[in-house]
Design an enzyme around this catalytic site. Sequence first.
Site, PDB file in Angstrom:
ATOM      1  N   CYS A   1       0.884  -1.187   0.000  1.00  0.00           N
ATOM      2  CA  CYS A   1       0.000   0.000   0.000  1.00  0.00           C
ATOM      3  C   CYS A   1       0.912   1.225   0.000  1.00  0.00           C
ATOM      4  O   CYS A   1       1.091   1.886   1.024  1.00  0.00           O
ATOM      5  CB  CYS A   1      -0.918  -0.008   1.215  1.00  0.00           C
ATOM      6  SG  CYS A   1      -1.834  -1.565   1.432  1.00  0.00           S
TER       7      CYS A   1
ATOM      8  N   ALA B   1       1.454   4.320  -1.951  1.00  0.00           N
ATOM      9  CA  ALA B   1       1.343   5.764  -2.217  1.00  0.00           C
ATOM     10  C   ALA B   1       1.322   6.575  -0.916  1.00  0.00           C
ATOM     11  O   ALA B   1       0.803   6.094   0.096  1.00  0.00           O
ATOM     12  CB  ALA B   1       0.082   6.028  -3.031  1.00  0.00           C
TER      13      ALA B   1
ATOM     14  N   GLY C   1       4.532   7.089  -1.697  1.00  0.00           N
ATOM     15  CA  GLY C   1       5.786   6.501  -2.136  1.00  0.00           C
ATOM     16  C   GLY C   1       7.007   6.747  -1.270  1.00  0.00           C
ATOM     17  O   GLY C   1       8.103   6.289  -1.615  1.00  0.00           O
TER      18      GLY C   1
ATOM     19  N   ASP D   1      -0.558   0.351  -5.407  1.00  0.00           N
ATOM     20  CA  ASP D   1      -1.618   1.145  -4.773  1.00  0.00           C
ATOM     21  C   ASP D   1      -2.906   0.946  -5.556  1.00  0.00           C
ATOM     22  O   ASP D   1      -2.867   0.663  -6.760  1.00  0.00           O
ATOM     23  CB  ASP D   1      -1.259   2.626  -4.714  1.00  0.00           C
ATOM     24  CG  ASP D   1      -2.113   3.385  -3.708  1.00  0.00           C
ATOM     25  OD1 ASP D   1      -1.724   3.427  -2.525  1.00  0.00           O
ATOM     26  OD2 ASP D   1      -3.165   3.921  -4.099  1.00  0.00           O
TER      27      ASP D   1
ATOM     28  N   ASP E   1       1.767  -1.337   4.908  1.00  0.00           N
ATOM     29  CA  ASP E   1       1.429  -0.102   5.634  1.00  0.00           C
ATOM     30  C   ASP E   1      -0.033   0.178   5.312  1.00  0.00           C
ATOM     31  O   ASP E   1      -0.355   0.940   4.401  1.00  0.00           O
ATOM     32  CB  ASP E   1       2.333   1.042   5.182  1.00  0.00           C
ATOM     33  CG  ASP E   1       2.097   2.311   5.984  1.00  0.00           C
ATOM     34  OD1 ASP E   1       1.940   2.210   7.215  1.00  0.00           O
ATOM     35  OD2 ASP E   1       2.055   3.394   5.377  1.00  0.00           O
TER      36      ASP E   1
ATOM     37  N   CYS F   1      -0.621   4.272  10.782  1.00  0.00           N
ATOM     38  CA  CYS F   1      -0.371   5.585  11.385  1.00  0.00           C
ATOM     39  C   CYS F   1      -1.550   5.987  12.257  1.00  0.00           C
ATOM     40  O   CYS F   1      -2.009   7.129  12.220  1.00  0.00           O
ATOM     41  CB  CYS F   1      -0.116   6.635  10.303  1.00  0.00           C
ATOM     42  SG  CYS F   1      -1.443   6.795   9.096  1.00  0.00           S
TER      43      CYS F   1
END
Length: 575
Positions: free
Chosen positions: A392, A394, A396, A414, A459, A512
Amino acid sequence: MEDNRSRSGFKKGPRKDGARGTERKFSKPGDRKFGDKKFGDKKFGDKKFGEGRREDKHFSDRNRSDCKPGEKRFENGGSEGRGFGAKRSFDGKKREFSDGIRPQRSPRPNSSMPKSSRTQVGADKKYNDQPKKVMLDNRIEIALQTIIDVEKNGKYINLAFKNNEKLDRLDKKDRAYVMRILYGVTEKSYTLDWLLQRVLKDKRIKPWLNTILRVGTYQIFFMRIEDAEAIEQAKLLCNKYVSEELCGFVTAVLSKLSENKDEYTPELFKFASTTQRLAVTYSYPEWLIDMWMADYGLDTTMSLLENANAERSINLRVAYGESVEGVINQLSEARINCELGMLFNTVTISDTVNIENLDLYREGKITAQGIGSMLTVNALQVKDRSTVLDACAAPGGKTFYIAEKTKGQVESCDIHEHRVELIKKGAERLGLENINAVCRDMTVPVEEYVDRFDRVLVDAPCSGYGMINSKPDIKNNAVPGEVDDLAKMQQDILCACSEYVKEGGIMVYSTCTVSKKENEQNVKRFIADHPEFELVDISSDIPEVLNYSVEDGMVTLFPSRHNADAFFISAMRRK
């Protein structure tokens, strides 16, 4: 008196009757005495209707033959123009007509001074006492327009000012002022709405008007600016973007908040619950605070709330082969505050700068990348010839960092085509030729990827609560229950990508966000369903100065003065 005598034709000397003075002589023949007149005669100073300005006649002039039209001869031989409309009344005050020409007095003690520096009296004092016209502050206007753009079009706040020509034209100080309002109003959205409801009650208002009131309220409560100035600016914004009729409403609402500032301060208000008090004080949704309290306890929750509004900084990763000292020198020459970063090959910027406008960025010497993002790549333990899948990827940042660590092929995927284009452009800017960017839905198994990669990075898409400090609009758009849907999608991606890891290879799962359901609970569920994987303790690779917690080798970074955002990192090895 001397002046009146000369105007009436009076001459010094003894009169025939022995009295002082002489008999007045009239220009017309006749024996009329002074003061006598026939019916129809003009009075002294009268003129017929339609007669022009007496630019070439002044009763006080002497020897007028050498005077220009409109000039008045003074005793010292000088002359000064006298415009129409400048008069002095019997009370001694000047009277001004619409043409704005002021009368001149003769002689003046300071007549030798420049006209602009002479002391102004009378009407001038009236003009000086009038308040100056307040102009709309273009910085506040730009902030308002950007906030509307974020709310209307669903943009992230950190992307709203990129390629913003109005912001780019501002100098460093004015740009920081705009950013203060932009981020401040967004961060304090929940608190500002609560304050406005003290006055508005349940009154519904239009989005533009509501945003103008938010900006004004933020300036009154959270900025060092005079309340009257904040109210006046809000009124000007309302007049330009809403309607003149509602300017009075804006003034009334903000004036009441200003007058009752102490009463409405959240710290002094009595709330129904602790959660409500924290929600209004720190401007967070109540349900999110309740979730954090259940997951992490009061102390960690308070840490998240207090550090979420901490000062931001930008972490720059310097490309391999470039000099960190050289980058710092170039940034300093551009008057950008910077210092050596915490991690290897990094520089920290404390100014509000659009990185993409820097030559260093265009030349591929730097890339903006957060500390959590870099530590995630480090957890992969990429070797010189490792083949890596970034599932995943982008926009980048992690892909680029991985590609610099290995000479092997990096597959960067992506689900959105336009975001894949961002990866391709970034790789071209950095001169990285070992990246293959493709558009794929990673919840769907890809047969050609099975057992192909030494390292796999997931991610995963998440709620993003760890990025609230950088993107405060995330908490304003958060919805209760969204965590459940995201956790299911993350589990699907993990299960699909686990098939692509070679034996002995490592898969890193990161987000995140700050949510047990998306993080620790998700990993534990995956390990339970996939016994061929085991957890790898990565806590020893985390700098001790950071604020973080460890659970079964999994690490959660929390916001601190060293790191703006929260991040979750876990690593699993395939047996």
